[in-house]
Enzyme design. Sequence first.
Site, PDB file in Angstrom:
ATOM      1  N   TYR A  84      -3.228   0.303   4.906  1.00 18.55           N
ATOM      2  CA  TYR A  84      -3.862  -0.177   5.924  1.00 18.55           C
ATOM      3  C   TYR A  84      -4.755  -1.232   6.049  1.00 18.55           C
ATOM      4  O   TYR A  84      -4.745  -2.049   6.782  1.00 18.55           O
ATOM      5  CB  TYR A  84      -4.727   1.293   6.832  1.00 18.55           C
ATOM      6  CG  TYR A  84      -5.071   0.942   8.200  1.00 18.55           C
ATOM      7  CD1 TYR A  84      -4.234   0.815   9.212  1.00 18.55           C
ATOM      8  CD2 TYR A  84      -6.499   0.519   8.587  1.00 18.55           C
ATOM      9  CE1 TYR A  84      -4.398   0.567  10.539  1.00 18.55           C
ATOM     10  CE2 TYR A  84      -6.704   0.336   9.886  1.00 18.55           C
ATOM     11  CZ  TYR A  84      -5.702   0.282  10.897  1.00 18.55           C
ATOM     12  OH  TYR A  84      -6.180   0.048  12.258  1.00 18.55           O
ATOM     13  N   TYR A 115       1.622   5.368   4.476  1.00 22.00           N
ATOM     14  CA  TYR A 115       0.719   4.605   3.851  1.00 22.00           C
ATOM     15  C   TYR A 115      -0.814   5.251   3.986  1.00 22.00           C
ATOM     16  O   TYR A 115      -0.836   6.342   4.458  1.00 22.00           O
ATOM     17  CB  TYR A 115       0.663   3.481   4.971  1.00 22.00           C
ATOM     18  CG  TYR A 115       0.018   3.837   6.305  1.00 22.00           C
ATOM     19  CD1 TYR A 115      -1.203   3.376   6.630  1.00 22.00           C
ATOM     20  CD2 TYR A 115       0.896   4.291   7.253  1.00 22.00           C
ATOM     21  CE1 TYR A 115      -1.810   3.658   7.803  1.00 22.00           C
ATOM     22  CE2 TYR A 115       0.388   4.571   8.532  1.00 22.00           C
ATOM     23  CZ  TYR A 115      -1.185   4.233   8.816  1.00 22.00           C
ATOM     24  OH  TYR A 115      -1.639   4.675   9.999  1.00 22.00           O
ATOM     25  N   CYS A 116      -1.600   4.604   3.193  1.00 22.28           N
ATOM     26  CA  CYS A 116      -3.015   5.203   3.044  1.00 22.28           C
ATOM     27  C   CYS A 116      -4.060   3.832   3.253  1.00 22.28           C
ATOM     28  O   CYS A 116      -3.714   2.887   4.074  1.00 22.28           O
ATOM     29  CB  CYS A 116      -3.358   5.788   1.904  1.00 22.28           C
ATOM     30  SG  CYS A 116      -3.026   4.740   0.139  1.00 22.28           S
ATOM     31  N   LYS A 117      -5.097   3.702   2.791  1.00 24.80           N
ATOM     32  CA  LYS A 117      -5.933   2.691   2.907  1.00 24.80           C
ATOM     33  C   LYS A 117      -5.580   1.453   2.012  1.00 24.80           C
ATOM     34  O   LYS A 117      -5.313   0.427   2.467  1.00 24.80           O
ATOM     35  CB  LYS A 117      -7.445   3.019   2.448  1.00 24.80           C
ATOM     36  CG  LYS A 117      -8.598   1.813   2.644  1.00 24.80           C
ATOM     37  CD  LYS A 117      -9.649   2.255   2.283  1.00 24.80           C
ATOM     38  CE  LYS A 117     -10.726   1.451   2.646  1.00 24.80           C
ATOM     39  NZ  LYS A 117     -12.154   1.848   2.233  1.00 24.80           N
TER      40      LYS A 117
END
Length: 126
Positions: A120, A91-93
């Site tokens: 996130y 996952y990232c932003k």
Amino acid sequence: MKSFIKFSFFFIVFSFTLSCQTNSEAAVTKVNKSDMKTDVIGKNVQLVDVRTSEEYEAGHIDGALNFNIIDSKTFVQQIENLSKDEPVYLYCKMGGRSSRAADLLKEKGFTTIFDYSGGYNDWVSE
């Protein structure tokens, strides 16, 4: 001689098919918040936050490792510590960097990759 030719042809086709399957076995599956809560939280999984260390320190999903995809040289070294045969959750932003990371993991031979497309931002929203 005829049976040898048939055998050779079969062997070549079989070998080619196996080599193609190895590359196509790797798949990236998009997952959502519900999937993450069910399949990741509280489980012994390879969960990787691909954001910067500053973003990670500001907040992250419990149990996540931080491998910054922007620093691609270090990222490639870090993923070598992961098991290629076990699922990897990324996952990232918001989903862009994790998608790039998923493609890189596929290139490096990882077979089961999950991309939390909401990222996130989705995780912390209610």
